[in-house]
Design a protein around this motif. Sequence first.
Motif, PDB file in Angstrom:
ATOM      1  N   TYR A  96       2.287  -6.024   3.360  1.00 49.02           N
ATOM      2  CA  TYR A  96       1.588  -7.181   2.788  1.00 49.02           C
ATOM      3  C   TYR A  96       1.991  -8.472   3.484  1.00 49.02           C
TER       4      TYR A  96
ATOM      5  N   LYS B  19       0.852  -1.194   0.000  1.00 49.06           N
ATOM      6  CA  LYS B  19       0.000   0.000   0.000  1.00 49.06           C
ATOM      7  C   LYS B  19       0.884   1.239   0.000  1.00 49.06           C
TER       8      LYS B  19
ATOM      9  N   GLN C 231       3.705   0.269  -3.583  1.00 46.12           N
ATOM     10  CA  GLN C 231       3.515  -1.155  -3.783  1.00 46.12           C
ATOM     11  C   GLN C 231       4.744  -1.740  -4.459  1.00 46.12           C
TER      12      GLN C 231
ATOM     13  N   LYS D  22       0.950 -11.435   5.768  1.00 50.38           N
ATOM     14  CA  LYS D  22       1.095 -11.219   7.209  1.00 50.38           C
ATOM     15  C   LYS D  22      -0.044 -11.816   8.027  1.00 50.38           C
ATOM     16  N   GLU D  23      -1.224 -11.942   7.431  1.00 51.21           N
ATOM     17  CA  GLU D  23      -2.355 -12.511   8.153  1.00 51.21           C
ATOM     18  C   GLU D  23      -2.183 -14.002   8.423  1.00 51.21           C
TER      19      GLU D  23
ATOM     20  N   ILE E 179       3.985   7.926   7.203  1.00 50.83           N
ATOM     21  CA  ILE E 179       3.109   6.938   7.827  1.00 50.83           C
ATOM     22  C   ILE E 179       3.398   6.883   9.329  1.00 50.83           C
TER      23      ILE E 179
ATOM     24  N   ASP F 293       1.312   3.612  14.211  1.00 50.60           N
ATOM     25  CA  ASP F 293       0.069   2.887  14.457  1.00 50.60           C
ATOM     26  C   ASP F 293      -0.650   2.497  13.169  1.00 50.60           C
ATOM     27  N   LYS F 294      -0.263   3.104  12.041  1.00 44.48           N
ATOM     28  CA  LYS F 294      -0.863   2.778  10.745  1.00 44.48           C
ATOM     29  C   LYS F 294       0.095   1.977   9.851  1.00 44.48           C
TER      30      LYS F 294
ATOM     31  N   PRO G 136       7.022  -1.639  12.457  1.00 42.44           N
ATOM     32  CA  PRO G 136       6.246  -0.403  12.286  1.00 42.44           C
ATOM     33  C   PRO G 136       7.102   0.860  12.348  1.00 42.44           C
TER      34      PRO G 136
ATOM     35  N   MET H 287       1.446  -1.049   9.797  1.00 38.25           N
ATOM     36  CA  MET H 287       1.169  -2.418   9.389  1.00 38.25           C
ATOM     37  C   MET H 287       0.069  -2.501   8.336  1.00 38.25           C
ATOM     38  N   GLU H 288      -0.712  -1.443   8.161  1.00 36.16           N
ATOM     39  CA  GLU H 288      -1.712  -1.415   7.092  1.00 36.16           C
ATOM     40  C   GLU H 288      -1.048  -1.399   5.715  1.00 36.16           C
ATOM     41  N   HIS H 289       0.218  -0.992   5.676  1.00 31.49           N
ATOM     42  CA  HIS H 289       0.953  -0.900   4.417  1.00 31.49           C
ATOM     43  C   HIS H 289       1.781  -2.152   4.140  1.00 31.49           C
TER      44      HIS H 289
END
Length: 270
Positions: free
Chosen positions: A141, A126, A230, A183-184, A131, A134-135, A216, A137-139
Amino acid sequence: QIPSSTMVGRTMSKKLLFNLPRSTVPIFTRATTDNAATAATAASSSWTDTFTEFPIRRIYCVGRNYREHAIEMGHNPDRELPFFFHKPADSAVFCCPISTVSTAIPYPMATSSLHYEAELIVAISKDGRKITTDKAMEHVYGYSLGCDLTRRDLQAEAKKMGRPWDAAKGFDSSCPLTPIIPKEEIEMGDDTQIQLEVNGDIRQSSPLAKMIYSVPEIVSHLSELFFLRQGDLIMTGTPAGVGELKVGDEVSITCGELLPCNFVVGPPNS
């Protein structure tokens, strides 16, 4: 000034002199009963190939992100702002976990001191700049595992002369790495151990908790310097125990459930 109509026409009709392939790394996912046959051929039966590739845009590297490694390299281990360098995208070499033969990495030219550095790799999916942690890990994959191969003699000379590390770090095939795991599907906790062996002897071993900057924090700091996009990979630093490799040495890097990064140092390319 070139007329705008000419520029529009050129944009529509321009051709590349030649096509260059883009480096990619496969994405693996956790095996299920439906793909158990594929998984059974892999180095670990937990994972199977998705036949989807992660295109590599850039490879960023964090310098001295483990306290003990900073000390062994003669530097102040106290926490300071992280610094970064690059490897070319085409320095990446995929180490296939489903092959019974280790990937051969040719001994590089212009050095007599090739060193290994085991590293956890973070894959970005992403775009973002500035960044917050706290945000961050949203980036992210997922994760890979690799080796920051280094021409240590050239690096020492560059440090002495106050010059960049490009020749020491960014040479051909200097980034062997494993498939990316989303990562999930994997837990990378502080107690996850990263370890490197040479010919079966343990040379590096450390929990990820010993990183000076966490994933992070690394993503956040890096995004203050570059617009992360990306396809970016981030090598997160190496623990203590770096050392020399010779032709014929067999290297194996492990980290939790990630697929192992196995390669052998081959003779120099002629």
